[in-house]
Design a protein around this motif. Structure first.
Motif, PDB file in Angstrom:
ATOM      1  N   TYR A  19      -7.751   7.589  -7.255  1.00 45.53           N
ATOM      2  CA  TYR A  19      -6.853   7.836  -8.386  1.00 45.53           C
ATOM      3  C   TYR A  19      -6.148   6.571  -8.819  1.00 45.53           C
ATOM      4  CZ  TYR A  19      -2.570   9.757 -10.547  1.00 45.53           C
ATOM      5  OH  TYR A  19      -1.512  10.042 -11.366  1.00 45.53           O
ATOM      6  N   TRP A  37       6.093  -4.537  -1.642  1.00 45.34           N
ATOM      7  CA  TRP A  37       6.253  -5.342  -0.428  1.00 45.34           C
ATOM      8  C   TRP A  37       4.902  -5.794   0.125  1.00 45.34           C
ATOM      9  CZ3 TRP A  37       7.801  -0.302  -1.028  1.00 45.34           C
ATOM     10  CH2 TRP A  37       6.960   0.659  -0.462  1.00 45.34           C
ATOM     11  N   ARG A  38       3.828  -5.449  -0.563  1.00 48.06           N
ATOM     12  CA  ARG A  38       2.511  -5.880  -0.103  1.00 48.06           C
ATOM     13  C   ARG A  38       1.945  -6.915  -1.064  1.00 48.06           C
ATOM     14  NH1 ARG A  38      -1.449  -1.854   2.657  1.00 48.06           N
ATOM     15  NH2 ARG A  38      -0.064  -0.687   4.019  1.00 48.06           N
ATOM     16  N   GLN A  44       1.172   8.553   7.570  1.00 52.11           N
ATOM     17  CA  GLN A  44       0.884   7.383   6.732  1.00 52.11           C
ATOM     18  C   GLN A  44       1.904   7.268   5.613  1.00 52.11           C
ATOM     19  OE1 GLN A  44      -3.154   8.419   5.738  1.00 52.11           O
ATOM     20  NE2 GLN A  44      -3.959   6.695   6.908  1.00 52.11           N
ATOM     21  N   ALA A 100      -3.322  10.634   1.861  1.00 47.66           N
ATOM     22  CA  ALA A 100      -2.532  10.066   2.955  1.00 47.66           C
ATOM     23  C   ALA A 100      -1.940  11.195   3.807  1.00 47.66           C
ATOM     24  CB  ALA A 100      -1.417   9.188   2.405  1.00 47.66           C
ATOM     25  N   SER A 159       1.558   1.241  -9.946  1.00 46.89           N
ATOM     26  CA  SER A 159       1.892   1.795  -8.633  1.00 46.89           C
ATOM     27  C   SER A 159       1.385   0.944  -7.473  1.00 46.89           C
ATOM     28  CB  SER A 159       1.359   3.217  -8.474  1.00 46.89           C
ATOM     29  OG  SER A 159       1.991   4.071  -9.365  1.00 46.89           O
ATOM     30  N   PRO A 200      -3.044   5.741 -11.238  1.00 48.45           N
ATOM     31  CA  PRO A 200      -2.003   6.349 -12.064  1.00 48.45           C
ATOM     32  C   PRO A 200      -1.655   5.507 -13.292  1.00 48.45           C
ATOM     33  CG  PRO A 200      -1.059   5.485 -10.041  1.00 48.45           C
ATOM     34  CD  PRO A 200      -2.509   5.169 -10.002  1.00 48.45           C
ATOM     35  N   LYS A 238       3.814   3.862   5.861  1.00 49.48           N
ATOM     36  CA  LYS A 238       3.296   2.890   4.899  1.00 49.48           C
ATOM     37  C   LYS A 238       4.053   2.905   3.585  1.00 49.48           C
ATOM     38  CE  LYS A 238      -1.377   2.965   6.742  1.00 49.48           C
ATOM     39  NZ  LYS A 238      -1.392   1.666   7.420  1.00 49.48           N
ATOM     40  N   LEU A 239       4.783   3.994   3.323  1.00 47.95           N
ATOM     41  CA  LEU A 239       5.504   4.044   2.056  1.00 47.95           C
ATOM     42  C   LEU A 239       7.014   4.195   2.222  1.00 47.95           C
ATOM     43  CD1 LEU A 239       5.487   4.098  -1.003  1.00 47.95           C
ATOM     44  CD2 LEU A 239       5.084   6.534  -0.934  1.00 47.95           C
ATOM     45  N   PRO A 292       8.928   1.177   4.483  1.00 43.67           N
ATOM     46  CA  PRO A 292       9.116  -0.109   3.783  1.00 43.67           C
ATOM     47  C   PRO A 292       9.932   0.036   2.505  1.00 43.67           C
ATOM     48  CG  PRO A 292       6.782   0.524   3.818  1.00 43.67           C
ATOM     49  CD  PRO A 292       7.489   1.475   4.688  1.00 43.67           C
ATOM     50  N   HIS A 293       9.783   1.180   1.839  1.00 44.25           N
ATOM     51  CA  HIS A 293      10.532   1.370   0.603  1.00 44.25           C
ATOM     52  C   HIS A 293      12.027   1.435   0.853  1.00 44.25           C
ATOM     53  CE1 HIS A 293      11.961   3.297  -3.082  1.00 44.25           C
ATOM     54  NE2 HIS A 293      10.906   2.789  -3.633  1.00 44.25           N
ATOM     55  N   TYR A 302       0.594   8.870  -5.736  1.00 45.39           N
ATOM     56  CA  TYR A 302      -0.608   8.099  -5.420  1.00 45.39           C
ATOM     57  C   TYR A 302      -1.019   8.326  -3.967  1.00 45.39           C
ATOM     58  CZ  TYR A 302      -3.818   4.475  -4.258  1.00 45.39           C
ATOM     59  OH  TYR A 302      -4.934   3.834  -3.803  1.00 45.39           O
ATOM     60  N   PHE A 303      -0.046   8.249  -3.070  1.00 49.12           N
ATOM     61  CA  PHE A 303      -0.354   8.415  -1.648  1.00 49.12           C
ATOM     62  C   PHE A 303      -0.923   9.801  -1.347  1.00 49.12           C
ATOM     63  CE2 PHE A 303       0.921   5.129   1.473  1.00 49.12           C
ATOM     64  CZ  PHE A 303       1.245   4.128   0.593  1.00 49.12           C
ATOM     65  N   LEU A 345       4.533   6.503  -6.624  1.00 46.52           N
ATOM     66  CA  LEU A 345       3.891   6.018  -5.399  1.00 46.52           C
ATOM     67  C   LEU A 345       3.598   7.182  -4.451  1.00 46.52           C
ATOM     68  CD1 LEU A 345       5.871   2.715  -4.713  1.00 46.52           C
ATOM     69  CD2 LEU A 345       3.552   2.969  -5.548  1.00 46.52           C
ATOM     70  N   LEU A 398      -6.043   4.155   3.941  1.00 48.79           N
ATOM     71  CA  LEU A 398      -5.580   5.535   4.064  1.00 48.79           C
ATOM     72  C   LEU A 398      -6.693   6.468   4.525  1.00 48.79           C
ATOM     73  CD1 LEU A 398      -3.280   5.904   0.927  1.00 48.79           C
ATOM     74  CD2 LEU A 398      -2.606   5.615   3.305  1.00 48.79           C
ATOM     75  N   THR A 399      -7.885   6.315   3.957  1.00 47.72           N
ATOM     76  CA  THR A 399      -8.929   7.294   4.289  1.00 47.72           C
ATOM     77  C   THR A 399     -10.269   6.671   4.643  1.00 47.72           C
ATOM     78  OG1 THR A 399      -9.272   7.510   1.920  1.00 47.72           O
ATOM     79  CG2 THR A 399      -8.005   9.241   2.970  1.00 47.72           C
TER      80      THR A 399
END
Lengths: 249, 249
Positions: free
Chosen positions: B77, B87-88, A158, A154, B83, B79, A162-163, A166-167, A148-149, A145, B100-101
């Motif tokens: 991307y 929680w979403r 962010q 990101a 991924s 992966p 966002k990661l 919450p994680h 990916y971000f 993750l 994000l962008t």
């Protein structure tokens, strides 16, 4: 449903066993009062006791909130500010190696008999589990993750909000649960140092006058208060970590 | 036609070990290019370079003629593992790339989910989806992201044979509709031949471009071509190239 009540059944079983054994062996009440006697003492003394209870409850709550906030703040700083974690982490552990019983009188010497030294004591016991749990949560964020971000462009902010946050929520809640139960204990210890009110005061008075039944009233009150705090945290967790609950079902 | 994404003489080593040795490749606008290589040939590393997670030792990476070497956020991307954020909900997950962008477009996301056969799952959490559905959601997230080039890193390798074929057909249909530029990584020859316009075969340790194949089959393709003699003919050639690359190390 059956599983939920199993703890209550066990408690009843223990209380009945205790009551029966007390009567059977004729244990004197100043040594170990029976549950019924403790209950009676609690009711008789209720009008006096509940003021102490309220005082301790609000002190624990205030201390817990301060401690949890301090714990989260420490975790975020150690995680986000580069170069802070390595020098400071050992000190956070060391802060837990000083026995509170030794530290408490010192705090009174430095800060007097007011609210401040008490809140400091509770904060000291509460912040640690929160900090460690939050730091572990941040650190154990899934690498895929994170990849990916970052590849998606990101920003650090962010990535954090966002990661990582919450994680780490489930982990943070574990820390909060431990802190919540510690907070009541911390409050009682801090009340021993010199306070006009609180379960800690009530307990000291009761034990010095050999009113063991009242000591046990205090003990049960501490337990119930801890359980209540724990339960509130569990409810909050259920609300904030909803997705996980479904998974467990 | 102009190359949209271009790698020029990209080399990389980790310590003594050389991973990539002057890799040259390009992807044209709207083209589907697959990088085919044995496991452990540094295919994912290549993506990490394009995504800006790593800096090449030599060479540069261009997007629309602009140097993006070491910069993040220029490609979309997907992966190997889906991924998705647990929680979403699915809907919140697929708009993450835009969040994000870019600019959030929930309506487009809903529409896309509907087309992907995920209608009714907008508010479900990832753990409620099957493997194929997760992969589809992850691809939609990549598709909705504002970047023009999508990089897919062995997205179907964890799926069973039948689901994989379904997903490949689905990917082709979506791609034909949106004409996005795709760079795909796999070690599966059938998959590469079935999906791509062009295949770039990499050698093993260090990875070099061994050969490029134009895939001669017309589009739209159906799975029947997997069993034609022409397909087997090309497959044989690709296979021997790949084998030669593996034995060189």
């Amino acid at each position: 449903m059956k599983k939920r009540w199993s703890a209550i059944w066990l408690l009843l079983f223990i209380l009945i066993g205790w009551e029966a054994a007390g009567r059977w062996m004729e244990v004197p009440a100043w040594l170990l009062p029976s549950p019924l006697k403790i209950f009676q003492a609690g009711i008789e003394d209720w009008t006096r006791f509940y003021l102490h209870l309220l005082s301790t409850a609000s002190l624990s709550l205030g201390g817990f909130l301060t401690g949890a906030a301090a714990g989260l703040l420490a975790a975020v700083l150690l995680h986000r500010v580069p170069g802070l974690r390595h020098p400071l982490y050992p000190f956070i552990i060391l802060s837990q190696n000083v026995p509170v019983i030794v530290l408490a009188p010192l705090l009174v010497i430095w800060f007097g008999f007011g609210l401040l030294p008490k809140v400091i004591v509770i904060t000291l016991v509460c912040f640690f589990p929160v900090t460690i749990a939050a730091l572990d949560g941040f650190k154990q964020t899934d690498r895929d993750l994170v990849h990916y971000f970052t590849m998606s462009g990101a920003s650090k902010k962010q990535l954090f909000w966002k990661l990582e946050v919450p994680h780490s929520l489930p982990s943070i809640f574990s820390g909060l649960k431990i802190a919540a139960t510690y907070s009541v204990m911390g409050a009682v210890i801090s009340e021993w140092l010199g306070s006009k009110q609180g379960i800690g005061v009530y307990m000291t008075l009761a034990s010095s006058s050999f009113r063991t039944d009242r000591v046990f009233v205090a003990i049960f009150a501490i337990m119930l208060l801890s359980l209540l705090f724990f339960f509130v945290i569990v409810l909050l967790e259920r609300y904030f970590v909803r997705y996980q609950r479904k998974e467990l079902r | 036609m102009m190359a949209q994404l271009e790698l020029q003489n990209v080399s990389l080593s980790f310590g003594e070990k050389q991973i990539l040795d002057s890799v040259n490749l390009h992807v044209n606008q709207g083209e589907f290019v697959t990088i085919l290589g044995p496991s452990g040939s540094g295919k994912s590393t290549l993506f990490h370079l394009i995504g800006g997670l790593l800096q090449p030792e030599k060479g540069s990476i261009l997007l629309d003629q602009n140097k993006i070497t070491g910069e993040r956020g220029h490609i979309s991307y997907m992966p190997q593992s889906a991924s998705l954020l647990p929680w979403r909900t699915v809907l919140q997950n697929v708009i993450l790339g835009q969040e994000l962008t870019g600019v959030k477009d929930t309506a487009a996301a809903r529409q896309m989910l509907q087309k992907a056969g995920l209608a009714g799952y907008e508010n479900a959490y990832p753990h409620e989806l099957s493997g194929g559905m997760k992969q589809r959601a992850a691809f939609i997230r990549a598709l909705l992201s504002p970047q023009s080039v999508i990089c897919l890193d062995e997205p179907f390798s964890a799926l069973d044979e039948l689901t994989r074929l379904e997903m490949q057909k689905w990917l082709l249909s979506i791609w034909q509709e949106h004409q996005k530029t795709i760079l795909f990584v796999t070690h599966n020859i059938d998959e590469a031949l079935f999906l791509s316009d062009r295949i770039v075969v990499l050698s093993q340790k260090p990875a070099r471009v061994l050969r490029e194949f134009e895939v001669p089959f017309p589009r739209p393709r159906s799975e029947e071509i997997l069993l034609t003699p022409e397909f087997l003919e090309v497959k044989k050639e690709v296979y021997y190239t790949l084998k030669q690359g593996a034995s060189m190390s």
